[in-house]
Design a protein around this motif. Sequence first.
Motif, PDB file in Angstrom:
ATOM      1  N   LYS A   1      28.881   5.409 -12.644  1.00  0.00           N
ATOM      2  CA  LYS A   1      27.869   4.451 -13.085  1.00  0.00           C
ATOM      3  C   LYS A   1      26.510   5.143 -13.090  1.00  0.00           C
ATOM      4  N   LYS A   2      25.994   5.393 -14.301  1.00  0.00           N
ATOM      5  CA  LYS A   2      24.808   6.245 -14.443  1.00  0.00           C
ATOM      6  C   LYS A   2      23.586   5.729 -13.688  1.00  0.00           C
ATOM      7  N   GLU A   3      23.436   4.391 -13.639  1.00  0.00           N
ATOM      8  CA  GLU A   3      22.227   3.831 -13.008  1.00  0.00           C
ATOM      9  C   GLU A   3      22.187   4.098 -11.503  1.00  0.00           C
ATOM     10  N   LEU A   4      23.314   4.548 -10.941  1.00  0.00           N
ATOM     11  CA  LEU A   4      23.339   4.842  -9.504  1.00  0.00           C
ATOM     12  C   LEU A   4      22.991   6.296  -9.182  1.00  0.00           C
ATOM     13  N   GLU A   5      22.768   7.089 -10.237  1.00  0.00           N
ATOM     14  CA  GLU A   5      22.491   8.515 -10.027  1.00  0.00           C
ATOM     15  C   GLU A   5      21.273   8.765  -9.125  1.00  0.00           C
ATOM     16  N   PRO A   6      20.131   8.057  -9.360  1.00  0.00           N
ATOM     17  CA  PRO A   6      18.966   8.312  -8.493  1.00  0.00           C
ATOM     18  C   PRO A   6      19.267   8.032  -7.019  1.00  0.00           C
ATOM     19  N   GLU A   7      20.030   6.963  -6.763  1.00  0.00           N
ATOM     20  CA  GLU A   7      20.377   6.612  -5.389  1.00  0.00           C
ATOM     21  C   GLU A   7      21.222   7.721  -4.742  1.00  0.00           C
ATOM     22  N   LEU A   8      22.194   8.227  -5.511  1.00  0.00           N
ATOM     23  CA  LEU A   8      23.040   9.302  -4.987  1.00  0.00           C
ATOM     24  C   LEU A   8      22.207  10.550  -4.699  1.00  0.00           C
ATOM     25  N   ARG A   9      21.284  10.838  -5.645  1.00  0.00           N
ATOM     26  CA  ARG A   9      20.392  11.992  -5.456  1.00  0.00           C
ATOM     27  C   ARG A   9      19.597  11.875  -4.157  1.00  0.00           C
ATOM     28  N   SER A  10      19.078  10.682  -3.919  1.00  0.00           N
ATOM     29  CA  SER A  10      18.231  10.549  -2.719  1.00  0.00           C
ATOM     30  C   SER A  10      19.081  10.599  -1.453  1.00  0.00           C
ATOM     31  N   LEU A  11      20.325  10.058  -1.527  1.00  0.00           N
ATOM     32  CA  LEU A  11      21.215  10.127  -0.356  1.00  0.00           C
ATOM     33  C   LEU A  11      21.612  11.573  -0.026  1.00  0.00           C
ATOM     34  N   LEU A  12      21.662  12.410  -1.076  1.00  0.00           N
ATOM     35  CA  LEU A  12      22.095  13.804  -0.865  1.00  0.00           C
ATOM     36  C   LEU A  12      20.913  14.786  -0.888  1.00  0.00           C
ATOM     37  N   ASP A  13      19.731  14.237  -0.798  1.00  0.00           N
ATOM     38  CA  ASP A  13      18.522  15.053  -0.861  1.00  0.00           C
ATOM     39  C   ASP A  13      18.566  16.173   0.186  1.00  0.00           C
ATOM     40  N   GLY A  14      18.293  17.393  -0.273  1.00  0.00           N
ATOM     41  CA  GLY A  14      18.247  18.528   0.642  1.00  0.00           C
ATOM     42  C   GLY A  14      19.602  19.121   0.976  1.00  0.00           C
ATOM     43  N   SER A  15      20.684  18.630   0.314  1.00  0.00           N
ATOM     44  CA  SER A  15      22.035  19.104   0.672  1.00  0.00           C
ATOM     45  C   SER A  15      22.504  20.264  -0.206  1.00  0.00           C
ATOM     46  N   SER A  16      21.793  20.544  -1.305  1.00  0.00           N
ATOM     47  CA  SER A  16      22.165  21.569  -2.295  1.00  0.00           C
ATOM     48  C   SER A  16      23.478  21.278  -3.019  1.00  0.00           C
ATOM     49  N   ILE A  17      23.970  20.029  -2.931  1.00  0.00           N
ATOM     50  CA  ILE A  17      25.161  19.629  -3.707  1.00  0.00           C
ATOM     51  C   ILE A  17      24.689  19.164  -5.082  1.00  0.00           C
ATOM     52  N   GLU A  18      25.326  19.693  -6.114  1.00  0.00           N
ATOM     53  CA  GLU A  18      24.925  19.312  -7.472  1.00  0.00           C
ATOM     54  C   GLU A  18      25.333  17.866  -7.751  1.00  0.00           C
ATOM     55  N   VAL A  19      24.418  17.058  -8.305  1.00  0.00           N
ATOM     56  CA  VAL A  19      24.695  15.644  -8.580  1.00  0.00           C
ATOM     57  C   VAL A  19      24.784  15.410 -10.089  1.00  0.00           C
ATOM     58  N   LEU A  20      25.901  14.802 -10.522  1.00  0.00           N
ATOM     59  CA  LEU A  20      26.103  14.493 -11.933  1.00  0.00           C
ATOM     60  C   LEU A  20      26.429  13.011 -12.072  1.00  0.00           C
ATOM     61  N   ALA A  21      26.396  12.518 -13.332  1.00  0.00           N
ATOM     62  CA  ALA A  21      26.693  11.099 -13.532  1.00  0.00           C
ATOM     63  C   ALA A  21      27.301  10.856 -14.911  1.00  0.00           C
ATOM     64  N   GLY A  22      27.974   9.709 -15.042  1.00  0.00           N
ATOM     65  CA  GLY A  22      28.506   9.277 -16.337  1.00  0.00           C
ATOM     66  C   GLY A  22      29.696  10.093 -16.801  1.00  0.00           C
ATOM     67  N   ASN A  23      30.048   9.905 -18.089  1.00  0.00           N
ATOM     68  CA  ASN A  23      31.236  10.568 -18.647  1.00  0.00           C
ATOM     69  C   ASN A  23      31.165  12.086 -18.561  1.00  0.00           C
ATOM     70  N   GLU A  24      29.965  12.652 -18.820  1.00  0.00           N
ATOM     71  CA  GLU A  24      29.838  14.123 -18.761  1.00  0.00           C
ATOM     72  C   GLU A  24      30.110  14.590 -17.335  1.00  0.00           C
ATOM     73  N   GLY A  25      29.702  13.785 -16.379  1.00  0.00           N
ATOM     74  CA  GLY A  25      29.928  14.118 -14.975  1.00  0.00           C
ATOM     75  C   GLY A  25      31.414  14.141 -14.633  1.00  0.00           C
ATOM     76  N   TRP A  26      32.148  13.117 -15.126  1.00  0.00           N
ATOM     77  CA  TRP A  26      33.604  13.093 -14.900  1.00  0.00           C
ATOM     78  C   TRP A  26      34.260  14.347 -15.469  1.00  0.00           C
ATOM     79  N   ILE A  27      33.863  14.683 -16.704  1.00  0.00           N
ATOM     80  CA  ILE A  27      34.480  15.842 -17.367  1.00  0.00           C
ATOM     81  C   ILE A  27      34.116  17.125 -16.604  1.00  0.00           C
ATOM     82  N   ALA A  28      32.875  17.217 -16.143  1.00  0.00           N
ATOM     83  CA  ALA A  28      32.459  18.406 -15.381  1.00  0.00           C
ATOM     84  C   ALA A  28      33.280  18.524 -14.083  1.00  0.00           C
TER      85      ALA A  28
END
Length: 391
Positions: A59-86
């Motif tokens: 769910k693309k609209e949740l991307e900012p929330e995920l980013r902030s939850l993982l802030d400083g972790s160096s884990i790459e954050v993706l969203a939506g269909n392109e994210g699933w495929i990646a």
Amino acid sequence: MTKQISILGSTGSIGTQVLDVAERLPEMIEVVALAAHSNVDLLAQQALKFRPKLVCIGKKELEPELRSLLDGSSIEVLAGNEGWIAAATTDYADRVVVSVAGTPGLMPTLAAIDAGKEIALASKEVLVCAGEIVTQKAAQHGVKIVPIDSEHSAIFQCLNGEDVKSVEKIYLTASGGAFKDKTTEEMREVTPEQALSHPTWRMGRKVTIDSATLMNKGLEIIEARWLFDIEPENIEVVIHPKSIVHSMVMFSDGSVMAQIGLPDMRLPIQYALLYPLRYDSGLPRVDILQVGSLEFSAPDTKRFPALKLAHEAARIGGTMPAVMNAADEVAVQLFLDRKISFLEIARLVERVMEMHNPISHPSLDEILSADGWAREQTSALTGGIGIGSNL
Ligand code: MG
């Protein structure tokens, strides 16, 4: 040798159990990617614990929330269909677990096969809807699809080192679901809560309702048909309430092989993650003396018509299984929302199947449009026309 795994659908019932297995085997399994539809809190927790290279929130609209939850972790954050495929095709992974609920697992599975990844498949809808396309593509790429579904894992294990041409029959075992001993009359009034209390297996909501109607077993007939390239008429469902024998294969010499274990999804999950390796992760063992006796009986298709519908869809093939699956998905949701009764699930699926003109050897687009059509029809049948009396 460590397996690098990507998990598509990590926050669901299967996904969380995959991570439970991974946690028991840190020397064998490295989690390199996690993807989930919308449970952003759990996904972030999982990511901080397992430290994958990338995570995706569907769910693309949740991307900012995920980013902030993982802030400083160096884990790459993706969203939506392109994210699933990646997540399905990442170079970091050599095995992709597909445990996405329903048909959204289809595109990422095809992308993973194209990228040459081994597939540990839990989403039966992928094969139900597009079994011909998926298995052909896997064969082209020399990719193995190892099933996570317990029955199919059993059959897969029974077929180890065997020639599939020598298979005479597959016995697909079924617990019988929550209403195994209820009459049709008694099933008229059952509630979602009653249908959700499965006697032996711990599973997600959709599959638990499908177990109560036996549609789950129906979907599994079609899944087995494609996984093992066996004609639907050679697949026989048997009711086995203890869920200890997970399925059986009869060979052309009359010999029958069975796989036995506790009804614990972590066992087939571990097998699919490590295949062909066996390894002790400390999972509980079946106590064969405690089990005592094993009972088998024929299913009653009058009380559980979904089973007959699935055999019919498997026989017709083409777009029919996708239509059946889509109609069932909508009908189950309507039942959970208390808009239709339990018995109306199968009646609704039957009505939509009757209205469908199946296309044989369909393309992916034809499958997806049949799926969309079936969803619309199922909703339309229940909108306005007082479905209770008309079905
Ligand atoms: Mg199963």
